[in-house]
Design a protein around this motif. Structure first.
Motif, PDB file in Angstrom:
ATOM      1  N   LYS A   1      -1.158  -0.888 -12.901  1.00  0.00           N
ATOM      2  CA  LYS A   1      -1.902  -0.506 -11.697  1.00  0.00           C
ATOM      3  C   LYS A   1      -1.311   0.701 -10.986  1.00  0.00           C
ATOM      4  O   LYS A   1      -1.853   1.158  -9.985  1.00  0.00           O
ATOM      5  N   GLY A   2      -0.171   1.172 -11.444  1.00  0.00           N
ATOM      6  CA  GLY A   2       0.476   2.308 -10.782  1.00  0.00           C
ATOM      7  C   GLY A   2       1.186   1.868  -9.511  1.00  0.00           C
ATOM      8  O   GLY A   2       1.312   0.676  -9.232  1.00  0.00           O
ATOM      9  N   GLY A   3       1.665   2.840  -8.747  1.00  0.00           N
ATOM     10  CA  GLY A   3       2.440   2.513  -7.550  1.00  0.00           C
ATOM     11  C   GLY A   3       3.721   1.812  -7.952  1.00  0.00           C
ATOM     12  O   GLY A   3       4.172   0.870  -7.317  1.00  0.00           O
ATOM     13  N   VAL A   4       4.306   2.291  -9.054  1.00  0.00           N
ATOM     14  CA  VAL A   4       5.386   1.550  -9.669  1.00  0.00           C
ATOM     15  C   VAL A   4       6.483   2.481 -10.206  1.00  0.00           C
ATOM     16  O   VAL A   4       6.203   3.600 -10.631  1.00  0.00           O
ATOM     17  N   ILE A   5       7.710   1.988 -10.129  1.00  0.00           N
ATOM     18  CA  ILE A   5       8.843   2.718 -10.711  1.00  0.00           C
ATOM     19  C   ILE A   5       9.437   1.807 -11.770  1.00  0.00           C
ATOM     20  O   ILE A   5       9.857   0.688 -11.457  1.00  0.00           O
ATOM     21  N   LEU A   6       9.453   2.260 -13.007  1.00  0.00           N
ATOM     22  CA  LEU A   6      10.100   1.473 -14.068  1.00  0.00           C
ATOM     23  C   LEU A   6      11.381   2.181 -14.451  1.00  0.00           C
ATOM     24  O   LEU A   6      11.396   3.405 -14.622  1.00  0.00           O
ATOM     25  N   GLU A   7      12.428   1.386 -14.593  1.00  0.00           N
ATOM     26  CA  GLU A   7      13.735   1.969 -14.878  1.00  0.00           C
ATOM     27  C   GLU A   7      14.278   1.348 -16.159  1.00  0.00           C
ATOM     28  O   GLU A   7      14.186   0.128 -16.340  1.00  0.00           O
TER      29      GLU A   7
ATOM     30  N   PRO B   1       0.839  -1.185   0.000  1.00  0.00           N
ATOM     31  CA  PRO B   1       0.000   0.000   0.000  1.00  0.00           C
ATOM     32  C   PRO B   1       0.884   1.247   0.000  1.00  0.00           C
ATOM     33  O   PRO B   1       1.937   1.241   0.629  1.00  0.00           O
ATOM     34  N   PRO B   2       0.486   2.306  -0.720  1.00  0.00           N
ATOM     35  CA  PRO B   2       1.323   3.494  -0.747  1.00  0.00           C
ATOM     36  C   PRO B   2       1.537   4.049   0.653  1.00  0.00           C
ATOM     37  O   PRO B   2       0.600   4.090   1.434  1.00  0.00           O
ATOM     38  N   SER B   3       2.777   4.405   0.954  1.00  0.00           N
ATOM     39  CA  SER B   3       3.075   4.884   2.296  1.00  0.00           C
ATOM     40  C   SER B   3       3.087   6.396   2.320  1.00  0.00           C
ATOM     41  O   SER B   3       3.210   7.055   1.293  1.00  0.00           O
ATOM     42  N   ARG B   4       2.982   6.926   3.464  1.00  0.00           N
ATOM     43  CA  ARG B   4       3.111   8.371   3.734  1.00  0.00           C
ATOM     44  C   ARG B   4       2.265   9.208   2.769  1.00  0.00           C
ATOM     45  O   ARG B   4       2.711  10.214   2.239  1.00  0.00           O
ATOM     46  N   GLY B   5       1.094   8.741   2.509  1.00  0.00           N
ATOM     47  CA  GLY B   5       0.151   9.552   1.736  1.00  0.00           C
ATOM     48  C   GLY B   5       0.499   9.724   0.265  1.00  0.00           C
ATOM     49  O   GLY B   5      -0.018  10.598  -0.401  1.00  0.00           O
ATOM     50  N   VAL B   6       1.418   8.882  -0.281  1.00  0.00           N
ATOM     51  CA  VAL B   6       1.772   9.030  -1.698  1.00  0.00           C
ATOM     52  C   VAL B   6       0.872   8.119  -2.533  1.00  0.00           C
ATOM     53  O   VAL B   6       0.796   6.924  -2.290  1.00  0.00           O
ATOM     54  N   GLU B   7       0.184   8.713  -3.505  1.00  0.00           N
ATOM     55  CA  GLU B   7      -0.720   7.926  -4.360  1.00  0.00           C
ATOM     56  C   GLU B   7       0.041   6.924  -5.212  1.00  0.00           C
ATOM     57  O   GLU B   7       1.246   6.977  -5.297  1.00  0.00           O
ATOM     58  N   ARG B   8      -0.720   6.110  -5.925  1.00  0.00           N
ATOM     59  CA  ARG B   8      -0.064   5.109  -6.794  1.00  0.00           C
ATOM     60  C   ARG B   8       0.275   5.722  -8.138  1.00  0.00           C
ATOM     61  O   ARG B   8      -0.407   5.485  -9.128  1.00  0.00           O
ATOM     62  N   LEU B   9       1.320   6.477  -8.150  1.00  0.00           N
ATOM     63  CA  LEU B   9       1.752   7.123  -9.398  1.00  0.00           C
ATOM     64  C   LEU B   9       2.604   6.151 -10.212  1.00  0.00           C
ATOM     65  O   LEU B   9       3.080   5.136  -9.695  1.00  0.00           O
ATOM     66  N   THR B  10       2.807   6.503 -11.489  1.00  0.00           N
ATOM     67  CA  THR B  10       3.743   5.749 -12.329  1.00  0.00           C
ATOM     68  C   THR B  10       4.970   6.628 -12.527  1.00  0.00           C
ATOM     69  O   THR B  10       4.862   7.758 -13.005  1.00  0.00           O
ATOM     70  N   ILE B  11       6.121   6.106 -12.145  1.00  0.00           N
ATOM     71  CA  ILE B  11       7.359   6.884 -12.212  1.00  0.00           C
ATOM     72  C   ILE B  11       8.310   6.236 -13.217  1.00  0.00           C
ATOM     73  O   ILE B  11       8.589   5.037 -13.125  1.00  0.00           O
ATOM     74  N   ALA B  12       8.778   7.025 -14.169  1.00  0.00           N
ATOM     75  CA  ALA B  12       9.724   6.530 -15.177  1.00  0.00           C
ATOM     76  C   ALA B  12      11.122   7.052 -14.859  1.00  0.00           C
ATOM     77  O   ALA B  12      11.282   8.239 -14.577  1.00  0.00           O
ATOM     78  N   ILE B  13      12.101   6.152 -14.890  1.00  0.00           N
ATOM     79  CA  ILE B  13      13.499   6.581 -14.711  1.00  0.00           C
ATOM     80  C   ILE B  13      14.305   6.046 -15.888  1.00  0.00           C
ATOM     81  O   ILE B  13      14.416   4.836 -16.069  1.00  0.00           O
ATOM     82  N   ASP B  14      14.836   6.943 -16.696  1.00  0.00           N
ATOM     83  CA  ASP B  14      15.657   6.535 -17.836  1.00  0.00           C
ATOM     84  C   ASP B  14      17.049   7.139 -17.723  1.00  0.00           C
ATOM     85  O   ASP B  14      17.281   8.061 -16.945  1.00  0.00           O
TER      86      ASP B  14
END
Ligand code: DC
Length: 274
Positions: free
Chosen positions: A163-169, A38-51
């Motif tokens: 579903k979000g809540g994810v970091i793809l690198e 579950p997202p912690s500290r009030g952070v929504e399930r965003l999708t984060i891209a790291i390239d």
């Protein structure tokens, strides 16, 4: 890395794992993912891209960021490496795009958390270490040029991240896999520093490597990844640039967490400070 201690330095071995457990399995080809915590500290399930290019610190930063946010972290480079590993093992001719593409779409790739580490499983076999050799690095860069391979892996990555809540690198996350990602970071560092990191990473693992060869290999791979015709590595126009050359992991991750939280609250106009 300036003032950063050895522990904080941006080597891949600094930390690859994520805390948290639970995984979802599919019997068919594709991918397995642990369920996002579950997202912690009030952070929504965003999708984060790291390239970014090799040795920029993407894996280390993504792993720490994942733990801080309670997000799943997906190392897409490990997926291209898995294809390369099986190509070599099965004796498939790397230039045979049809055979390599078919192989890629038949694989089941899974990321499984073990303590502080995320292990890579391909069709049930733990290949986490086997995919980190210089030979597999070269072969991964080679097969990653192929349209069929990219289509198969991008499909899996979209499924993993939907579903979000994810970091793809990776190299094409912000440009191709998730062009609508909520936040995009583009990590880079001075090429000398990137080579040093890659060299020390290999030495730490006990792999016998030559510094000059490591340098040639990394620069050649960057060139290939940036100049291929399908999904070349490039910074998305809306990605935030992060120069990791002289900064500690902690400092960078703190700043990213601040940005993610601000984004989750709808704050606009975020910039990374050096
Ligand atoms: O990040 P890495 O070094 O483990 O990636 C291995 C290779 O995979 C890299 O040379 C390029 C390719 N790759 C890619 O083409 N697209 C991605 N999203 C991730 C990696």
């Amino acid at each position: 890395m300036g003032k950063a201690s050895n522990k904080e330095r941006l080597t891949r071995s600094a930390a690859r794992g994520l805390a948290g457990k639970g995984k979802r399995k599919s019997r068919r080809s594709g991918s397995t993912l642990r369920e996002p915590r579950p997202p912690s500290r009030g952070v929504e399930r965003l999708t984060i891209a790291i390239d970014g290019p090799s040795g920029a610190g993407k894996s280390t930063v993504a792993s720490f960021l994942g733990r801080r946010l309670g997000y799943v972290y997906i190392d897409t480079g490990a997926m291209y490496r898995s294809v390369a590993f099986r190509v070599k093992e099965k004796g498939i001719v790397p230039e045979d795009e049809f055979a390599v593409g078919q192989l890629a779409s038949s694989l089941h790739i899974a990321f499984v958390i073990e303590g502080e580490q995320t292990r890579v499983f391909c069709d049930g076999e733990d290949i986490s270490e086997a995919i980190r050799t210089p030979e597999i690095s070269r072969l991964a860069s080679f097969v990653s040029r192929q349209k069929g391979v990219r289509e198969a892996l991008v499909r899996m990555q979209r499924e993993m991240g939907k579903k979000g809540g994810v970091i793809l690198e990776g190299r094409d996350i912000g440009t191709v896999v998730f062009p609508d990602a909520d936040i995009k970071f583009y990590l880079d560092a001075d090429s000398g520093e990137r080579v040093r990191r890659r060299y020390h990473e290999m030495v730490e693992k006990g792999v016998e490597v030559d510094f000059k060869e490591t340098q040639q290999e990394l620069l050649q791979r960057d060139h290939n990844d940036m100049h291929r015709s399908h999904s070349p590595l490039k910074k998305a126009d809306d990605a935030l640039s992060v120069d990791t050359t002289h900064r500690s992991v902690e400092e960078i991750v703190d700043e990213m967490v601040r940005i993610v939280k601000a984004k989750a609250k709808g704050v606009k106009g975020l910039l990374l400070t050096k």
